[in-house]
Design an enzyme around this catalytic site. Structure first.
Site, PDB file in Angstrom:
ATOM      1  N   HIS A   1     -75.300  -4.181 -82.302  1.00  0.00           N
ATOM      2  CA  HIS A   1     -75.955  -5.865 -83.104  1.00  0.00           C
ATOM      3  C   HIS A   1     -75.216  -6.711 -83.282  1.00  0.00           C
ATOM      4  CE1 HIS A   1     -79.584  -4.716 -80.908  1.00  0.00           C
ATOM      5  NE2 HIS A   1     -79.209  -2.872 -80.956  1.00  0.00           N
TER       6      HIS A   1
ATOM      7  N   HIS B   1     -73.806   0.276 -78.257  1.00  0.00           N
ATOM      8  CA  HIS B   1     -73.733  -0.728 -78.016  1.00  0.00           C
ATOM      9  C   HIS B   1     -74.334  -0.945 -80.118  1.00  0.00           C
ATOM     10  CE1 HIS B   1     -77.889   0.256 -77.484  1.00  0.00           C
ATOM     11  NE2 HIS B   1     -78.110  -1.057 -78.126  1.00  0.00           N
TER      12      HIS B   1
ATOM     13  N   ASN C   1     -78.641   1.366 -83.310  1.00  0.00           N
ATOM     14  CA  ASN C   1     -79.248   2.022 -83.279  1.00  0.00           C
ATOM     15  C   ASN C   1     -79.087   3.559 -82.606  1.00  0.00           C
ATOM     16  OD1 ASN C   1     -81.418   0.344 -85.079  1.00  0.00           O
ATOM     17  ND2 ASN C   1     -81.565  -0.631 -82.927  1.00  0.00           N
TER      18      ASN C   1
ATOM     19  N   ASP D   1     -77.447 -11.400 -76.088  1.00  0.00           N
ATOM     20  CA  ASP D   1     -79.089 -10.098 -76.631  1.00  0.00           C
ATOM     21  C   ASP D   1     -80.255 -10.669 -75.689  1.00  0.00           C
ATOM     22  OD1 ASP D   1     -79.953  -8.016 -78.196  1.00  0.00           O
ATOM     23  OD2 ASP D   1     -81.444  -8.744 -76.932  1.00  0.00           O
ATOM     24  N   ILE D   2     -80.724 -10.487 -75.253  1.00  0.00           N
ATOM     25  CA  ILE D   2     -81.974 -11.218 -74.284  1.00  0.00           C
ATOM     26  C   ILE D   2     -82.859 -11.563 -75.054  1.00  0.00           C
ATOM     27  CG2 ILE D   2     -82.790  -9.152 -73.104  1.00  0.00           C
ATOM     28  CD1 ILE D   2     -82.705 -10.256 -70.230  1.00  0.00           C
TER      29      ILE D   2
ATOM     30  N   GLU E   1     -82.703   1.195 -76.873  1.00  0.00           N
ATOM     31  CA  GLU E   1     -83.974   1.005 -76.177  1.00  0.00           C
ATOM     32  C   GLU E   1     -83.216   1.821 -75.015  1.00  0.00           C
ATOM     33  OE1 GLU E   1     -85.056  -2.333 -76.035  1.00  0.00           O
ATOM     34  OE2 GLU E   1     -86.586  -1.753 -77.802  1.00  0.00           O
ATOM     35  N   VAL E   2     -81.260   1.566 -75.281  1.00  0.00           N
ATOM     36  CA  VAL E   2     -80.785   1.072 -74.240  1.00  0.00           C
ATOM     37  C   VAL E   2     -79.208   2.170 -74.367  1.00  0.00           C
ATOM     38  CG1 VAL E   2     -78.700  -0.183 -73.012  1.00  0.00           C
ATOM     39  CG2 VAL E   2     -80.643  -1.312 -73.432  1.00  0.00           C
TER      40      VAL E   2
HETATM   41  P1  AMP Z   1     -81.645  -0.745 -78.303  1.00  0.00           P
HETATM   42  O1  AMP Z   1     -82.916  -0.951 -79.096  1.00  0.00           O
HETATM   43  O2  AMP Z   1     -80.355  -1.058 -80.026  1.00  0.00           O
HETATM   44  O3  AMP Z   1     -81.347  -0.055 -77.860  1.00  0.00           O
HETATM   45  O4  AMP Z   1     -81.539  -2.661 -78.239  1.00  0.00           O
HETATM   46  C1  AMP Z   1     -81.065  -2.942 -77.141  1.00  0.00           C
HETATM   47  C2  AMP Z   1     -80.974  -4.050 -76.597  1.00  0.00           C
HETATM   48  O5  AMP Z   1     -80.048  -4.697 -75.731  1.00  0.00           O
HETATM   49  C3  AMP Z   1     -82.293  -5.362 -76.740  1.00  0.00           C
HETATM   50  O6  AMP Z   1     -81.734  -6.138 -78.001  1.00  0.00           O
HETATM   51  C4  AMP Z   1     -82.778  -6.412 -75.587  1.00  0.00           C
HETATM   52  O7  AMP Z   1     -82.860  -7.243 -76.245  1.00  0.00           O
HETATM   53  C5  AMP Z   1     -81.388  -6.168 -75.640  1.00  0.00           C
HETATM   54  N1  AMP Z   1     -80.975  -5.893 -73.563  1.00  0.00           N
HETATM   55  C6  AMP Z   1     -82.083  -5.348 -73.151  1.00  0.00           C
HETATM   56  N2  AMP Z   1     -81.627  -5.732 -71.862  1.00  0.00           N
HETATM   57  C7  AMP Z   1     -80.435  -6.835 -71.981  1.00  0.00           C
HETATM   58  C8  AMP Z   1     -80.099  -7.861 -71.140  1.00  0.00           C
HETATM   59  N3  AMP Z   1     -79.987  -7.568 -69.412  1.00  0.00           N
HETATM   60  N4  AMP Z   1     -78.928  -8.713 -70.936  1.00  0.00           N
HETATM   61  C9  AMP Z   1     -78.626  -8.651 -73.208  1.00  0.00           C
HETATM   62  N5  AMP Z   1     -79.568  -7.729 -73.617  1.00  0.00           N
HETATM   63  C10 AMP Z   1     -80.820  -6.636 -72.987  1.00  0.00           C
END
Ligand code: AMP
Length: 126
Positions: free
Chosen positions: A112, A110, A97, A39-40, A105-106
């Site tokens: 974690h 996924h 999530n 994770d970034i 967010e994405v």
């Molecule tokens: P969620 O809130 O469960 O959708 O988590 C999305 C995760 O993606 C967050 O922990 C971010 O820090 C991570 N994230 C977003 N962009 C990137 C990226 N380019 N590379 C790695 N992790 C990312």
């Protein structure tokens, strides 16, 4: 790549772009079903994301739309990633999530994987 999956999937989301190689990631594990990368913005000493290669928006979408082969392959890959990270002796936590109550967010499914220290209670009290 990514292929198949949901009609409502956004092909411009950041994990789709990582799967296409358009933006880099720090890879931990990859096979035909899944990619795992750091994770970034890590929330623990080890914070790795595991994503399926198909176009699935969330855990709900993945478990409803993906084939049994994809589902089995994905969860085996997540286990292999955790093992490759050396997290088994001390333990780790897996979380996904889904939607706005969980702050997803994405919009690409996924998991974690968190580890590397005692992780505290399962959920923050509000
Ligand atoms: P969620 O809130 O469960 O959708 O988590 C999305 C995760 O993606 C967050 O922990 C971010 O820090 C991570 N994230 C977003 N962009 C990137 C990226 N380019 N590379 C790695 N992790 C990312």
């Amino acid at each position: 790549m990514p292929t198949g999956g949901s009609d409502h999937y956004d092909d411009q989301n950041v994990f789709a772009r990582i799967l296409r190689g358009e933006i880099p990631c720090k890879k931990v594990y990859e096979d035909e079903f899944a990619l795992a990368f750091h994770d970034i913005n890590p929330q623990a000493p080890v914070h790795v994301l595991v994503i399926p290669k198909g176009r699935y928006i969330s855990f709900a979408d993945f478990t409803q739309q993906a084939s049994e082969k994809e589902i089995a392959g994905f969860f085996r890959a997540a286990g292999a990633a955790a093992k490759a990270l050396g997290l088994e002796p001390d333990g780790y936590r897996i979380l996904s999530n889904v939607g706005h109550h969980a702050h997803q967010e994405v919009p690409h499914f996924h998991l974690h994987i968190f580890g590397g220290r005692p992780l505290g209670p399962m959920l923050a009290r509000r």
